[in-house]
Design a protein around this motif. Structure first.
Motif, short mmCIF file in Angstrom:
data_model
loop_
_atom_site.label_atom_id
_atom_site.label_comp_id
_atom_site.label_asym_id
_atom_site.label_seq_id
_atom_site.Cartn_x
_atom_site.Cartn_y
_atom_site.Cartn_z
N LEU A 195 35.59 -14.59 26.63
CA LEU A 195 35.29 -13.85 27.88
C LEU A 195 35.39 -12.29 27.45
CD1 LEU A 195 34.34 -14.39 30.88
CD2 LEU A 195 37.09 -14.03 31.27
N GLY A 196 34.24 -11.80 27.70
CA GLY A 196 33.88 -10.30 27.51
C GLY A 196 33.36 -9.99 26.25
N ALA A 197 33.40 -10.76 25.36
CA ALA A 197 32.83 -10.45 23.87
C ALA A 197 31.32 -10.69 23.85
CB ALA A 197 33.53 -11.28 22.89
N GLU A 198 30.93 -9.55 23.17
CA GLU A 198 29.43 -9.66 22.67
C GLU A 198 29.12 -9.86 21.29
OE1 GLU A 198 31.04 -7.39 19.96
OE2 GLU A 198 31.65 -6.98 21.98
N GLY A 199 30.05 -10.73 20.74
CA GLY A 199 29.52 -11.48 19.73
C GLY A 199 30.80 -12.53 19.38
N SER A 200 30.59 -13.45 18.63
CA SER A 200 31.60 -14.60 18.19
C SER A 200 31.34 -15.29 16.90
CB SER A 200 31.53 -15.52 19.39
OG SER A 200 32.30 -16.59 18.92
N PRO A 201 32.26 -15.50 16.03
CA PRO A 201 31.99 -16.41 14.99
C PRO A 201 31.54 -17.69 15.55
CG PRO A 201 34.13 -15.42 14.93
CD PRO A 201 33.75 -15.00 16.06
N ILE A 202 30.64 -18.33 14.57
CA ILE A 202 30.11 -19.39 15.15
C ILE A 202 30.00 -20.49 13.93
CG2 ILE A 202 27.62 -18.82 14.55
CD1 ILE A 202 26.53 -19.88 17.18
N ARG A 203 30.11 -21.65 14.28
CA ARG A 203 29.87 -22.66 13.23
C ARG A 203 28.68 -23.45 13.47
NH1 ARG A 203 33.94 -25.41 10.12
NH2 ARG A 203 32.72 -26.64 8.37
N ASP A 225 28.19 -11.95 28.20
CA ASP A 225 29.06 -12.03 26.87
C ASP A 225 28.47 -13.47 26.25
OD1 ASP A 225 30.02 -14.10 28.42
OD2 ASP A 225 31.87 -12.88 29.09
N VAL A 226 29.24 -13.79 24.92
CA VAL A 226 29.04 -15.00 24.33
C VAL A 226 29.16 -16.27 25.11
CG1 VAL A 226 29.21 -13.94 22.15
CG2 VAL A 226 31.36 -14.83 23.22
N ASP A 227 30.23 -16.11 26.35
CA ASP A 227 30.27 -17.31 26.90
C ASP A 227 29.08 -17.69 28.09
OD1 ASP A 227 32.55 -19.28 28.20
OD2 ASP A 227 32.53 -18.22 29.79
N THR A 228 28.32 -16.71 28.19
CA THR A 228 27.00 -16.93 28.97
C THR A 228 25.70 -17.51 28.08
OG1 THR A 228 26.15 -14.80 28.81
CG2 THR A 228 27.69 -15.32 30.58
N LEU A 229 26.03 -17.53 26.81
CA LEU A 229 24.97 -18.09 26.14
C LEU A 229 24.46 -19.43 26.42
CD1 LEU A 229 25.83 -16.39 22.75
CD2 LEU A 229 23.94 -15.68 24.51
N ASP A 230 23.36 -19.67 26.18
CA ASP A 230 22.66 -21.13 26.42
C ASP A 230 23.13 -22.11 25.41
OD1 ASP A 230 21.31 -23.56 27.14
OD2 ASP A 230 19.63 -22.43 27.83
N LEU A 231 23.74 -23.16 25.34
CA LEU A 231 23.90 -23.99 24.53
C LEU A 231 22.85 -24.95 24.07
CD1 LEU A 231 27.70 -25.32 25.13
CD2 LEU A 231 27.09 -23.54 23.55
N GLY A 286 24.72 -8.03 25.33
CA GLY A 286 25.76 -6.92 25.37
C GLY A 286 25.96 -6.27 24.12
N HIS A 287 25.45 -6.69 23.05
CA HIS A 287 25.98 -6.29 21.81
C HIS A 287 25.28 -4.67 21.67
CE1 HIS A 287 26.75 -5.47 17.76
NE2 HIS A 287 25.66 -6.06 17.20
N MET A 288 24.05 -4.58 22.27
CA MET A 288 23.33 -3.17 22.05
C MET A 288 22.73 -2.92 23.50
SD MET A 288 21.67 -3.20 18.41
CE MET A 288 22.88 -3.01 16.95
N PRO A 302 36.64 -8.68 13.32
CA PRO A 302 35.48 -8.32 14.16
C PRO A 302 34.68 -9.45 14.59
CG PRO A 302 35.60 -6.88 12.23
CD PRO A 302 36.68 -7.93 11.93
N THR A 303 34.04 -9.53 15.65
CA THR A 303 33.67 -10.75 16.23
C THR A 303 32.06 -10.89 15.39
OG1 THR A 303 32.52 -9.48 17.98
CG2 THR A 303 34.72 -10.58 18.48
#
Length: 271
Positions: free
Chosen positions: A258-266, A124-130, A112-114, A101-102
């Motif tokens: 792309l399209g995911a509302e969550g992601s593993p992150i380091r 999605d997570v690809d749009t988050l501000d680095l 978009g998670h909730m 699971p992401t």
């Protein structure tokens, strides 16, 4: 001809020297020069660390294991990694596959998670501000007998202008992220605590030491307070034990899913 070749040869020599010197580093002292052959004559022992650079760099991400905590489960994550192509079985290389699971382990939430209209719109997570996910951050200790309410947020007295805050709670003391069983009594934000943060601080990155930034009883409502503006990024499941309080440079990088509302992150902290 000689004059033009000499600098070129010198450059090649310098590059080859650099490559040779970095083949075995302090981070990986046991890396063999020939990675294709294992004779069994030497016992190769990989080094796994939590702190690097003589205490200057802290890895605040949890290691992924089959026994690690998984949302709502008492049995842990379970098998998530397979090796369908193995050199021992005749493959040219080892190639693993994973499925999980992401929102597992240390991860980031997208709006978009909730909020479904944000999910449909592509936030999605690809749009988050680095830029929000990387920069100066404050690590604070939350009073150990409380959730993060509006009253607690006022007591913390986080100065205006602070944009990234990592909240260490009783979850770290109880080592909840290291347990296989899900514990719904974990500490997190209540709805009024989330609303107070949004309205009264400049915080854009909220990090916490459990799988959810919101308490079990305020799971949806507290998340909605954070997500509505699409300006606040939530990083959950941080490993904050043995990290001194203070100001750091935080660096968090999610996968570009792309399209995911969550992601593993380091995530790492640098003094």
């Amino acid at each position: 001809m000689t004059k033009t070749m000499t600098p070129l040869l010198l450059l090649i020599l310098l590059l080859s020297t650099t490559i040779t010197a970095t083949a075995s580093t302090s981070a990986y002292p046991s890396v063999p020069t020939d990675c294709t052959v294992s004779t069994g004559d030497e016992k190769l022992v990989p080094v796994r660390r939590e702190v690097y650079g003589d205490g200057r760099i802290f890895d605040i991400s949890h290691r992924y294991t089959a026994d690690m905590l998984s949302w709502g489960s008492n049995d842990g994550l379970g098998q998530f990694l397979w090796l369908p192509a193995s050199m021992k079985n005749g493959s040219l290389a080892n190639n693993s596959e994973m499925k999980l699971p992401t929102h597992t382990g240390t991860h980031v939430d997208a709006p978009g998670h909730m909020i479904d209209r944000y999910f449909d719109a592509g936030f999605d997570v690809d749009t988050l501000d680095l830029e929000v996910l990387n920069g100066p951050a404050l690590l604070v200790d939350v009073p150990r007998d409380q959730n993060i309410t509006a009253e607690v947020m006022e007591l913390l007295k986080i100065p205006k202008g602070v944009r990234r805050v990592l909240f260490r709670t009783l979850n770290t003391d109880k080592r909840l992220m290291f347990k296989r069983e899900y514990d719904s009594s974990y500490v997190g934000f209540t709805t009024d605590g989330a609303r107070w943060l949004v309205k009264n601080t400049d915080i854009k990155l909220v990090g916490i030491d459990f799988l959810s930034v919101a308490t079990h009883d305020h799971l949806v409502s507290a998340h909605l307070e954070f997500f509505e503006s699409r300006e606040i990024i939530l990083v959950e499941g941080l490993k904050l034990d043995d990290v001194p309080l203070g100001i750091y440079s935080v660096h968090c990088l999610p996968l570009r899913l792309l399209g995911a509302e969550g992601s593993p992150i380091r995530c790492i902290l640098i003094k």
